[in-house]
Design a protein around this motif. Sequence first.
Motif, PDB file in Angstrom:
ATOM      1  N   LYS A 158       0.833  -1.209   0.000  1.00 15.61           N
ATOM      2  CA  LYS A 158       0.000   0.000   0.000  1.00 15.61           C
ATOM      3  C   LYS A 158       0.869   1.260   0.000  1.00 15.61           C
ATOM      4  O   LYS A 158       0.580   2.213  -0.727  1.00 15.61           O
ATOM      5  CB  LYS A 158      -0.934  -0.016   1.216  1.00 15.61           C
ATOM      6  N   VAL A 159       1.933   1.266   0.803  1.00 17.45           N
ATOM      7  CA  VAL A 159       2.840   2.426   0.834  1.00 17.45           C
ATOM      8  C   VAL A 159       3.481   2.631  -0.538  1.00 17.45           C
ATOM      9  O   VAL A 159       3.504   3.747  -1.059  1.00 17.45           O
ATOM     10  CB  VAL A 159       3.911   2.265   1.927  1.00 17.45           C
ATOM     11  N   SER A 160       3.980   1.562  -1.142  1.00 15.67           N
ATOM     12  CA  SER A 160       4.638   1.705  -2.450  1.00 15.67           C
ATOM     13  C   SER A 160       3.635   2.118  -3.534  1.00 15.67           C
ATOM     14  O   SER A 160       3.958   2.933  -4.407  1.00 15.67           O
ATOM     15  CB  SER A 160       5.362   0.420  -2.846  1.00 15.67           C
ATOM     16  N   GLN A 161       2.400   1.611  -3.485  1.00 10.79           N
ATOM     17  CA  GLN A 161       1.374   2.017  -4.456  1.00 10.79           C
ATOM     18  C   GLN A 161       1.080   3.514  -4.340  1.00 10.79           C
ATOM     19  O   GLN A 161       0.948   4.210  -5.345  1.00 10.79           O
ATOM     20  CB  GLN A 161       0.091   1.219  -4.254  1.00 10.79           C
ATOM     21  N   ASN A 162       0.993   4.005  -3.109  1.00  5.16           N
ATOM     22  CA  ASN A 162       0.717   5.424  -2.904  1.00  5.16           C
ATOM     23  C   ASN A 162       1.901   6.299  -3.306  1.00  5.16           C
ATOM     24  O   ASN A 162       1.711   7.400  -3.837  1.00  5.16           O
ATOM     25  CB  ASN A 162       0.279   5.698  -1.473  1.00  5.16           C
TER      26      ASN A 162
ATOM     27  N   LEU B 136       1.580   6.525  -7.013  1.00  4.06           N
ATOM     28  CA  LEU B 136       0.439   7.365  -7.356  1.00  4.06           C
ATOM     29  C   LEU B 136       0.787   8.848  -7.259  1.00  4.06           C
ATOM     30  O   LEU B 136       0.552   9.621  -8.199  1.00  4.06           O
ATOM     31  CB  LEU B 136      -0.740   7.046  -6.438  1.00  4.06           C
ATOM     32  N   TYR B 137       1.374   9.257  -6.124  1.00  2.98           N
ATOM     33  CA  TYR B 137       1.679  10.676  -5.943  1.00  2.98           C
ATOM     34  C   TYR B 137       2.872  11.129  -6.784  1.00  2.98           C
ATOM     35  O   TYR B 137       2.926  12.264  -7.237  1.00  2.98           O
ATOM     36  CB  TYR B 137       1.868  11.011  -4.459  1.00  2.98           C
TER      37      TYR B 137
ATOM     38  N   LYS C  80       1.341  11.836 -10.119  1.00  8.30           N
ATOM     39  CA  LYS C  80       0.621  13.110 -10.066  1.00  8.30           C
ATOM     40  C   LYS C  80       1.592  14.284 -10.141  1.00  8.30           C
ATOM     41  O   LYS C  80       1.311  15.281 -10.815  1.00  8.30           O
ATOM     42  CB  LYS C  80      -0.222  13.202  -8.790  1.00  8.30           C
TER      43      LYS C  80
ATOM     44  N   PHE D  85      -3.517  16.363  -0.368  1.00  5.36           N
ATOM     45  CA  PHE D  85      -2.493  15.693   0.412  1.00  5.36           C
ATOM     46  C   PHE D  85      -2.559  16.142   1.876  1.00  5.36           C
ATOM     47  O   PHE D  85      -2.474  15.330   2.788  1.00  5.36           O
ATOM     48  CB  PHE D  85      -1.120  15.997  -0.189  1.00  5.36           C
TER      49      PHE D  85
END
Length: 105
Positions: free
Chosen positions: A56-60, A63-64, A67, A78
């Motif tokens: 989950k940390v690596s996916q986020n 993602l950011y 962006k 954020f």
Amino acid sequence: GKKVAGILPENLSDRLIVGVGVNVSYTAEELKNVSHPATSLLLEGIRCDIGGLALKVSQNLVLYYEKLKKGTFDVKEFESFCPMIGKEVTVLENGFCYTGKALGI
């Protein structure tokens, strides 16, 4: 409060290096000599799937990062996830301690 996680950014000339840490399973004994109040998910009674958390940390992060690259990063979005905005915070840097109100990122 007690710190359970942290983000450490370091600016190196043409790039930003970001380290992310989460205290998952430290015991009270392991944290007793830490210079600032700290805790862990274990000490707070929170069960954690380390693999799921890392995913989950690596996916986020991805993602950011995407962006930021596209120019669609919204600081206000954020900041809405940051519980410290508007509160008194203390920053330790190079042996100096600064206290103030967190106004934003």
